[in-house]
Motif scaffolding. Structure first.
Motif, PDB file in Angstrom:
ATOM      1  N   THR A 107      12.471  -4.466  -6.535  1.00  0.00           N
ATOM      2  CA  THR A 107      11.568  -3.395  -6.120  1.00  0.00           C
ATOM      3  C   THR A 107      10.736  -2.957  -7.313  1.00  0.00           C
ATOM      4  O   THR A 107      11.252  -2.840  -8.424  1.00  0.00           O
ATOM      5  CB  THR A 107      12.379  -2.181  -5.598  1.00  0.00           C
ATOM      6  N   TRP A 108       9.453  -2.709  -7.061  1.00  0.00           N
ATOM      7  CA  TRP A 108       8.566  -2.144  -8.081  1.00  0.00           C
ATOM      8  C   TRP A 108       7.947  -0.872  -7.523  1.00  0.00           C
ATOM      9  O   TRP A 108       7.509  -0.829  -6.372  1.00  0.00           O
ATOM     10  CB  TRP A 108       7.459  -3.118  -8.456  1.00  0.00           C
ATOM     11  N   ILE A 109       7.904   0.152  -8.357  1.00  0.00           N
ATOM     12  CA  ILE A 109       7.233   1.404  -8.030  1.00  0.00           C
ATOM     13  C   ILE A 109       6.041   1.469  -8.973  1.00  0.00           C
ATOM     14  O   ILE A 109       6.206   1.585 -10.189  1.00  0.00           O
ATOM     15  CB  ILE A 109       8.187   2.596  -8.204  1.00  0.00           C
ATOM     16  N   PHE A 110       4.861   1.386  -8.407  1.00  0.00           N
ATOM     17  CA  PHE A 110       3.634   1.159  -9.176  1.00  0.00           C
ATOM     18  C   PHE A 110       2.654   2.301  -8.984  1.00  0.00           C
ATOM     19  O   PHE A 110       2.378   2.719  -7.864  1.00  0.00           O
ATOM     20  CB  PHE A 110       3.019  -0.160  -8.707  1.00  0.00           C
ATOM     21  N   SER A 111       2.132   2.797 -10.098  1.00  0.00           N
ATOM     22  CA  SER A 111       1.070   3.801 -10.071  1.00  0.00           C
ATOM     23  C   SER A 111      -0.192   3.194 -10.660  1.00  0.00           C
ATOM     24  O   SER A 111      -0.309   3.063 -11.886  1.00  0.00           O
ATOM     25  CB  SER A 111       1.464   5.039 -10.886  1.00  0.00           C
ATOM     26  N   PRO A 112      -1.148   2.808  -9.818  1.00  0.00           N
ATOM     27  CA  PRO A 112      -2.391   2.255 -10.364  1.00  0.00           C
ATOM     28  C   PRO A 112      -3.251   3.305 -11.060  1.00  0.00           C
ATOM     29  O   PRO A 112      -3.988   2.974 -11.981  1.00  0.00           O
ATOM     30  CB  PRO A 112      -3.108   1.671  -9.142  1.00  0.00           C
TER      31      PRO A 112
END
Length: 131
Positions: A107-112
């Motif tokens: 799982t990746w939690i990404f904030s662009p």
């Protein structure tokens, strides 16, 4: 009920489920923001500001010390290509993290917007990094 359905229910009403072109746009942002190894992990040796963490408190501490901004919008990405990407609030994701990580192996939690990522690898290793 499937694990993705349980995750969506746990995250609540204030989410957006991304499919098709919206999903591809986020994946392109993710791929262009962080180097990915050929085996599907972030290549942490190429990310200058990163840390291995063990708790949500350590994640929050890293973010407080290293991120200038207050955007709480994140995208949850799983390694299973048939799954949608979920747009949610970081605090809510942390609140139901067990439901989020149960959906798939990695799982990746990404904030662009603030350009950080949290990688939760299936072996239990959790890293956070900024670009």
């Amino acid at each position: 009920m499937s694990l993705i359905d349980e995750c969506i229910e746990a995250l609540g009403e204030n989410i957006k489920i991304l499919y098709n072109l919206d999903r591809e746009r986020i994946l392109e942002d993710f791929d262009s923001s962080f180097p990915i190894t050929e085996w599907g992990r972030i290549d942490w040796e190429k990310v200058t500001n990163h840390a291995k963490v063990n708790t949500i408190d350590e994640l929050i501490s890293f973010l407080n010390q290293n991120v200038n901004g207050d955007s709480n919008d994140v995208y949850v990405i799983w390694d299973e290509g048939t799954l949608p990407i979920i747009h949610s609030d970081l605090d809510k994701v942390f609140e139901v993290i067990d439901d989020v990580t149960a959906v798939s192996f990695d799982t990746w939690i990404f904030s662009p917007s603030l350009v950080y990522v949290i990688e939760i690898f299936h072996d239990g290793e959790v890293r956070i990094g900024l670009n």
